[in-house]
Design an enzyme around this catalytic site. Structure first.
Site, PDB file in Angstrom:
ATOM      1  N   THR A 167      98.860 -12.932  20.450  1.00  0.00           N
ATOM      2  CA  THR A 167      97.867 -11.914  20.088  1.00  0.00           C
ATOM      3  C   THR A 167      96.792 -12.547  19.212  1.00  0.00           C
ATOM      4  OG1 THR A 167      99.580 -10.223  20.201  1.00  0.00           O
ATOM      5  CG2 THR A 167      97.603  -9.654  18.973  1.00  0.00           C
ATOM      6  N   ASP A 185     104.522  -7.467   0.957  1.00  0.00           N
ATOM      7  CA  ASP A 185     104.260  -8.838   1.400  1.00  0.00           C
ATOM      8  C   ASP A 185     104.530  -9.766   0.223  1.00  0.00           C
ATOM      9  OD1 ASP A 185     102.870 -11.267   2.499  1.00  0.00           O
ATOM     10  OD2 ASP A 185     102.170  -9.840   4.000  1.00  0.00           O
ATOM     11  N   ASN A 204     118.267  -6.270   5.166  1.00  0.00           N
ATOM     12  CA  ASN A 204     117.867  -5.412   4.043  1.00  0.00           C
ATOM     13  C   ASN A 204     117.090  -4.187   4.518  1.00  0.00           C
ATOM     14  OD1 ASN A 204     118.990  -7.045   2.082  1.00  0.00           O
ATOM     15  ND2 ASN A 204     117.131  -8.267   1.797  1.00  0.00           N
ATOM     16  N   ASP A 224     109.409 -10.174  -1.699  1.00  0.00           N
ATOM     17  CA  ASP A 224     110.019 -10.932  -0.603  1.00  0.00           C
ATOM     18  C   ASP A 224     111.173 -10.099  -0.041  1.00  0.00           C
ATOM     19  OD1 ASP A 224     111.451 -12.625   1.011  1.00  0.00           O
ATOM     20  OD2 ASP A 224     111.727 -14.206  -0.498  1.00  0.00           O
ATOM     21  N   VAL A 225     111.059  -9.676   1.221  1.00  0.00           N
ATOM     22  CA  VAL A 225     112.064  -8.768   1.791  1.00  0.00           C
ATOM     23  C   VAL A 225     113.406  -9.452   2.056  1.00  0.00           C
ATOM     24  CG1 VAL A 225     110.349  -7.212   2.796  1.00  0.00           C
ATOM     25  CG2 VAL A 225     111.278  -9.075   4.197  1.00  0.00           C
ATOM     26  N   PHE A 233      98.145 -10.851   9.526  1.00  0.00           N
ATOM     27  CA  PHE A 233      97.221 -10.489  10.599  1.00  0.00           C
ATOM     28  C   PHE A 233      97.615  -9.145  11.227  1.00  0.00           C
ATOM     29  CE2 PHE A 233      96.708 -11.521  15.356  1.00  0.00           C
ATOM     30  CZ  PHE A 233      95.495 -10.859  15.450  1.00  0.00           C
ATOM     31  N   TYR A 290     112.638 -20.065  14.231  1.00  0.00           N
ATOM     32  CA  TYR A 290     111.940 -18.797  14.502  1.00  0.00           C
ATOM     33  C   TYR A 290     112.632 -18.046  15.634  1.00  0.00           C
ATOM     34  CZ  TYR A 290     107.910 -15.693  15.416  1.00  0.00           C
ATOM     35  OH  TYR A 290     107.080 -14.610  15.586  1.00  0.00           O
TER      36      TYR A 290
END
Ligand code: UDP
Length: 312
Positions: free
Chosen positions: A177, A33, A101, A58-59, A13, A147
């Site tokens: 948001t 992403d 990373n 995938d970061v 988003f 989270y």
């Protein structure tokens, strides 16, 4: 030549709106992403744009981007309570390993990095409204801990890279948001209520609905983030809309906006659900000359049009 910008969570988003903004500013944008919660439909309009490149990656794993980078914006993470309950390990990894990373990449490229933090670092706050100097009230082992603590670690390691390596870092604390491209089924109050009202279903308020939130329209948020990136402020800055409303009143507002015959029904309150949330945005006003411009009634109308199209 335009700046070269890496945006992680590009198919999400917020990430997709940021890609649009940086393309509009004449930048070359590398969107990354792994499509865990993001969707290619949010960025498919950018695929014909030659200044846009997409990497499905995938970061949490080593990140490679060829050539120079001027800016990195780290927006990859599951971000709704239902998502991070279902993906607790990925949530922890993207906020910790992923951030590490990207900080390493920023150092190697001599790039400035902005990381997406959250009002969740304040937990269930005992200070109201929340100012940046409040340390928070977080349960590390509760359902939201995966989270909240990942984001708190993210802030800590970002400050460490700033202090130890002299890296140029920015930290935005994002409050609730909404807007077009928000996922309809991520379990959050706003998309849940809009979809329920449009379908003529009853609106599911959790608890007695006396808990509050303050909803910011996505265009306002993107403007605040853009200004923070270009500012010289390395300390965290709240970006959100201080217009606070109870969840029950909000549900009634949505029913009225849609002109729906839906009623409000009550479900149990999830564990550790914050009771009150409203950003103190004095710092953003002072340092960024920023405050939100879009009212909830205006923003909800635009968002509602998007939801109606998606549901049709
Ligand atoms: N909520 C609700 N009904 C729903 C989904 C959420 O009443 O169908 C409540 C939730 O318990 C919370 C508030 O609405 O108090 C905002 O929840 P959301 O998931 O949007 O985000 P949060 O701000 O909690 O991260």
């Amino acid at each position: 030549m335009g700046k070269r910008v890496l945006i992680t969570g590009a198919a999400g988003f917020l990430g997709s709106h940021l890609c649009d903004r940086f393309i509009k500013e004449g930048c070359e944008v590398f969107g990354m992403d792994n499509l865990l919660t993001g969707s290619l439909s949010n960025i498919e309009h950018l695929f014909p744009v030659k200044e846009f490149t997409f990497y499905n990656h995938d970061v949490s794993k080593f990140v490679h981007v060829p050539g120079d980078l001027d800016y990195i914006l780290h927006f990859a993470s599951p971000a709704s309570p239902i998502d991070y309950l279902q993906m607790p390990i990925q949530t922890l990894k993207v906020g910790s390993l992923g951030t590490h990373n990207l900080l390493g990449l920023a150092l190697a490229k001599k790039a400035r990095i902005l990381v997406a933090s959250t009002s969740e670092v304040y937990g269930d706050p005992q200070v109201h409204p929340q100012t940046e100097d409040y340390w928070g009230h977080v349960n590390p082992i509760g359902p939201r801990g995966v989270y909240d603590e990942a984001k708190r670690f993210q802030e800590a390691i970002t400050m460490a890279y700033h202090n130890y390596h002299g890296l140029e870092t920015r930290i935005v604390r994002i409050f609730n948001t909404y807007g077009p491209r928000m996922r309809l089924d991520d379990g959050r109050a706003l998309p849940a209520f809009l979809s329920q009202a449009i379908r003529g279903e009853d609106l599911t308020v959790f608890g007695d609905g006396s808990q509050t939130r303050s909803f910011c329209y996505v265009d306002d948020l993107v403007e605040g983030i853009y200004r923070l990136l270009l500012s010289d402020c390395h300390m965290p800055v709240n970006v959100g809309n201080p217009d606070e409303i109870t969840i029950k009143e909000f549900a009634e507002e949505v029913i009225e906006l849609i002109g729906s015959s839906s009623k409000v029904i009550y479900h149990p309150l999830p564990e550790d659900d914050p009771k009150r949330r409203r950003p103190d945005i004095s710092k953003a006003k002072e340092v960024l000359g920023w405050e939100p411009r879009v009212s909830r009634s205006e923003g909800l109308k635009t968002t509602c049009e998007y939801f109606k199209k998606e549901l049709a």
